[in-house]
Design a protein around this motif. Structure first.
Motif, PDB file in Angstrom:
ATOM      1  N   VAL A 107       0.842  -1.204   0.000  1.00 20.74           N
ATOM      2  CA  VAL A 107       0.000   0.000   0.000  1.00 20.74           C
ATOM      3  C   VAL A 107       0.875   1.251   0.000  1.00 20.74           C
ATOM      4  O   VAL A 107       0.618   2.217  -0.719  1.00 20.74           O
ATOM      5  N   LEU A 108       1.933   1.219   0.812  1.00 17.90           N
ATOM      6  CA  LEU A 108       2.755   2.422   1.021  1.00 17.90           C
ATOM      7  C   LEU A 108       3.783   2.668  -0.082  1.00 17.90           C
ATOM      8  O   LEU A 108       4.100   3.824  -0.375  1.00 17.90           O
ATOM      9  N   ALA A 109       4.298   1.590  -0.671  1.00 22.90           N
ATOM     10  CA  ALA A 109       5.413   1.729  -1.623  1.00 22.90           C
ATOM     11  C   ALA A 109       5.179   2.770  -2.727  1.00 22.90           C
ATOM     12  O   ALA A 109       6.056   3.603  -2.981  1.00 22.90           O
ATOM     13  N   PRO A 110       3.996   2.770  -3.398  1.00 23.71           N
ATOM     14  CA  PRO A 110       3.818   3.727  -4.499  1.00 23.71           C
ATOM     15  C   PRO A 110       3.837   5.194  -4.071  1.00 23.71           C
ATOM     16  O   PRO A 110       4.103   6.072  -4.885  1.00 23.71           O
ATOM     17  N   ILE A 111       3.531   5.487  -2.795  1.00 24.47           N
ATOM     18  CA  ILE A 111       3.476   6.900  -2.363  1.00 24.47           C
ATOM     19  C   ILE A 111       4.574   7.265  -1.370  1.00 24.47           C
ATOM     20  O   ILE A 111       4.677   8.406  -0.939  1.00 24.47           O
TER      21      ILE A 111
END
Length: 387
Positions: free
Chosen positions: A150-154
């Motif tokens: 969930v966090l990786a792209p942002i």
């Protein structure tokens, strides 16, 4: 019924049973028949010196083989010293999905959040970033790799948002652990190993060095608009963007030179008095011609009843080619207080309307340092607008 040995019943025999009654399969497994093809299973075990009858479910849903397997598991637990009834209750807990859990946490927390914008942001960030991947998963199933995805792209593109999303996912999973829906707390500590280091900033918001503020204000005043006046007022009062954008004429006492922000518009949910320097009062004088009959807003947006948006203030900074955030001016003011004045930290913190982290100290502090803040804000205005 006789206890009998294991295997008194067979699938065929059960189908042929017509008389309601209790039929034993042996070893404590009993079928309580209500009508042909309808009834429920129980298993009788000894635990802690007491005899217990534990329900296994209905005949319609559980066949003989499954009933025997479940009974065997319960007997094994009882022999091992595990309370089979407590285990059974655990199994019957309905574990919610992440989306359902997040919505419950949001409702439970809302009462404590006075700031309506924060209430909406809390769930909105999860809806945008977490629900697409985690929403349908049971809270008991969510581990580190799923949160990392969930966090990786942002994580690098929107570091501040990513940190908030991480904190909010953690809050939901910790709640689930406290409610008995998970066997462990949120696996947040291990996450940092799977994510790149975010570039470090001094504080969360890009701030202008205080020595640059006087020259910046000269440039800001070259043109007059509601947005520019709002930004000038924000700098001179060290207030938050939302407090300035929502400011109303009814909150200002020009005779007493005070701006009284009501509790419902403050982040900490407490009324805040802002002493108005001569320079801040001058801004109010210059914005008065923009006042609309339709609205009490000091800094109305394009539609008189709507306040300016945060993006409108940021656009002014971008147009002026100043790489700072609107919120950063509060850090600028705090740095100036620390380096250029003799005022104690708590006076500067009170000027910023920061909550006192120490609960005991907060309970004993009866003052908001208003008189000292009046002098501080006048000094700040003279520094920002010399001459």
């Amino acid at each position: 019924i006789g206890a009998g040995s294991m295997g008194n019943l067979s699938a065929l025999k059960i189908k042929s049973l017509k008389e309601p009654g209790r039929y034993s399969d042996g070893d404590g497994l009993i079928l309580d028949l209500k009508a042909p093809g309808r009834g429920h299973w129980t298993v009788r075990v000894q635990y802690g010196g007491k005899r217990r009858d534990i329900g296994l479910g209905s005949l319609e849903h559980i066949g003989l083989a499954d009933a025997r397997a479940a009974a065997g598991e319960i007997r094994k637990q009882a022999r091992s010293g595990i309370d089979p009834l407590a285990e059974r209750k655990k199994e019957q807990v309905i574990v919610p999905t992440f989306k359902d859990a997040a919505e419950t946490v949001h409702i439970e927390h809302q009462a404590a959040w006075k700031n309506g914008k924060h209430q909406a942001q809390w769930i909105n960030t999860l809806e945008t970033y977490a629900f697409p991947r985690l929403g349908k998963l049971l809270v008991s199933e969510i581990e580190g790799p799923a949160i990392r995805d969930v966090l990786a792209p942002i994580w690098l593109a929107k570091p501040e948002t990513a940190r908030r999303v991480r904190q909010r996912i953690g809050a939901v999973l910790d709640w689930a652990y406290a409610k008995g829906y998970r066997s462990s707390e949120a696996p947040m500590r291990s996450l940092s190993k799977g994510l790149p280091r975010q570039p470090r900033k001094d504080g969360h918001f890009a701030a202008m060095p205080f020595c640059d503020v006087p020259a910046f204000l000269v440039r800001l005043r070259q043109r007059q608009s509601v947005t520019r006046l709002a930004l000038e007022y924000l700098i001179l009062t060290a207030a938050r963007s939302g407090e300035v954008r929502g400011a109303r004429w009814s909150e200002v006492d020009l005779a007493e030179k005070v701006w009284l922000i009501p509790a419902e518009r403050m982040k900490a949910g407490k009324e805040h008095r802002v002493p108005l320097s001569a320079a801040a009062l001058d801004v109010l004088g210059r914005v008065k011609p923009f006042k609309s009959e339709l609205s009490d807003l000091i800094f109305p947006g394009q539609k008189a009843r709507k306040s300016l948006s945060d993006m409108t203030l940021l656009k002014v900074l971008e147009m002026m080619d100043v790489p700072v955030t609107v919120h950063g001016f509060r850090s600028t003011f705090r740095d100036w207080c620390a380096e250029e004045t003799q005022y104690p930290g708590e006076v500067a913190e009170a000027a910023l309307a920061h909550a006192i982290p120490n609960k005991v100290e907060a309970a004993y502090r009866r003052t908001d340092f208003f008189e000292r803040r009046k002098a501080l804000m006048s000094e700040w205005a003279r520094y920002c607008l010399p001459g």
